[in-house]
Motif scaffolding. Sequence first.
Motif, PDB file in Angstrom:
ATOM      1  N   SER A  64       8.375   9.253  62.003  1.00 16.66           N
ATOM      2  CA  SER A  64       9.141  10.020  63.037  1.00 16.66           C
ATOM      3  C   SER A  64       8.398  10.297  64.526  1.00 16.66           C
ATOM      4  O   SER A  64       8.563   9.942  65.474  1.00 16.66           O
ATOM      5  CB  SER A  64       9.965  11.356  62.581  1.00 16.66           C
ATOM      6  N   CYS A  65       7.131  10.848  64.116  1.00 10.40           N
ATOM      7  CA  CYS A  65       6.376  11.416  65.226  1.00 10.40           C
ATOM      8  C   CYS A  65       4.970  10.666  65.209  1.00 10.40           C
ATOM      9  O   CYS A  65       4.063  11.075  66.167  1.00 10.40           O
ATOM     10  CB  CYS A  65       5.930  12.846  65.118  1.00 10.40           C
ATOM     11  N   SER A  66       4.654   9.567  64.183  1.00 13.91           N
ATOM     12  CA  SER A  66       3.580   8.979  64.026  1.00 13.91           C
ATOM     13  C   SER A  66       2.306   9.765  63.705  1.00 13.91           C
ATOM     14  O   SER A  66       1.045   9.165  63.771  1.00 13.91           O
ATOM     15  CB  SER A  66       3.172   8.089  65.537  1.00 13.91           C
ATOM     16  N   HIS A  67       2.523  11.106  63.473  1.00 13.71           N
ATOM     17  CA  HIS A  67       1.314  11.889  62.997  1.00 13.71           C
ATOM     18  C   HIS A  67       0.756  11.253  61.615  1.00 13.71           C
ATOM     19  O   HIS A  67       1.369  10.992  60.934  1.00 13.71           O
ATOM     20  CB  HIS A  67       1.738  13.293  62.569  1.00 13.71           C
ATOM     21  N   GLN A  68      -0.455  11.395  61.357  1.00 14.45           N
ATOM     22  CA  GLN A  68      -1.374  10.911  60.450  1.00 14.45           C
ATOM     23  C   GLN A  68      -2.062  11.897  59.636  1.00 14.45           C
ATOM     24  O   GLN A  68      -2.627  12.616  60.308  1.00 14.45           O
ATOM     25  CB  GLN A  68      -2.202   9.867  60.785  1.00 14.45           C
ATOM     26  N   THR A 109       3.211  17.680  58.577  1.00 10.00           N
ATOM     27  CA  THR A 109       2.457  18.710  58.830  1.00 10.00           C
ATOM     28  C   THR A 109       2.862  18.841  60.381  1.00 10.00           C
ATOM     29  O   THR A 109       2.486  20.052  60.769  1.00 10.00           O
ATOM     30  CB  THR A 109       1.308  18.659  58.629  1.00 10.00           C
ATOM     31  N   SER A 110       3.396  17.923  61.184  1.00  8.69           N
ATOM     32  CA  SER A 110       3.602  18.104  62.545  1.00  8.69           C
ATOM     33  C   SER A 110       4.815  18.320  63.176  1.00  8.69           C
ATOM     34  O   SER A 110       5.175  19.359  63.737  1.00  8.69           O
ATOM     35  CB  SER A 110       2.834  16.699  63.323  1.00  8.69           C
ATOM     36  N   CYS A 111       5.848  17.215  62.606  1.00 10.19           N
ATOM     37  CA  CYS A 111       7.310  17.492  62.715  1.00 10.19           C
ATOM     38  C   CYS A 111       8.079  18.207  61.840  1.00 10.19           C
ATOM     39  O   CYS A 111       9.437  18.421  62.201  1.00 10.19           O
ATOM     40  CB  CYS A 111       7.740  16.301  63.261  1.00 10.19           C
ATOM     41  N   HIS A 112       7.429  18.385  60.673  1.00 17.76           N
ATOM     42  CA  HIS A 112       8.174  18.949  59.438  1.00 17.76           C
ATOM     43  C   HIS A 112       9.486  17.970  58.803  1.00 17.76           C
ATOM     44  O   HIS A 112      10.337  18.612  58.205  1.00 17.76           O
ATOM     45  CB  HIS A 112       8.606  20.542  59.783  1.00 17.76           C
ATOM     46  N   LEU A 113       9.392  16.749  59.328  1.00 20.27           N
ATOM     47  CA  LEU A 113      10.257  15.857  58.648  1.00 20.27           C
ATOM     48  C   LEU A 113       9.778  15.699  57.150  1.00 20.27           C
ATOM     49  O   LEU A 113       8.802  15.590  56.875  1.00 20.27           O
ATOM     50  CB  LEU A 113      10.214  14.427  59.166  1.00 20.27           C
ATOM     51  N   LEU A 114      10.965  15.737  56.369  1.00 23.34           N
ATOM     52  CA  LEU A 114      10.873  15.560  54.959  1.00 23.34           C
ATOM     53  C   LEU A 114      10.749  14.266  54.649  1.00 23.34           C
ATOM     54  O   LEU A 114      11.927  13.592  54.823  1.00 23.34           O
ATOM     55  CB  LEU A 114      11.828  16.335  54.111  1.00 23.34           C
ATOM     56  N   LEU A 115       9.754  13.544  54.136  1.00 23.99           N
ATOM     57  CA  LEU A 115       9.934  12.081  53.761  1.00 23.99           C
ATOM     58  C   LEU A 115      10.181  11.645  52.431  1.00 23.99           C
ATOM     59  O   LEU A 115       9.650  12.653  51.417  1.00 23.99           O
ATOM     60  CB  LEU A 115       8.360  11.503  54.290  1.00 23.99           C
TER      61      LEU A 115
END
Length: 69
Positions: free
Chosen positions: A13-17, A34-40
Motif C-alpha cells: 500500500s505505502c511501499s514502507h520497508q 508500521t507506517s500505514c497500519h495495513l494488515l497484510l
Amino acid sequence: MTVTIESVITCPSCSHQAAEIMPTDACAYFYECTSCHLLLKPLAGDCCVFCSYGSAKCPPSQEQKGCCA
C-alpha cells in the motif's frame, strides 16, 4: 544450504520497508505495516506474509519442507 532468517517486508500500500526476523518454526500469517497500519495477509498460494511481501521466503519454504503443514 544456508537459511536466511531476516527478510525485508515491503508494504504493497505505502511501499514502507521493514527488516524483520522470521520465525523458524511458525508461520507469520498476519503483519501490520508500521507506517500505514495495513494488515497484510499472504497472497493466494503463499503460506505466510514473508513469502508474499518479503525479500526472502520463510525458512521452511527455503528448505523446501513446506510451511505450516
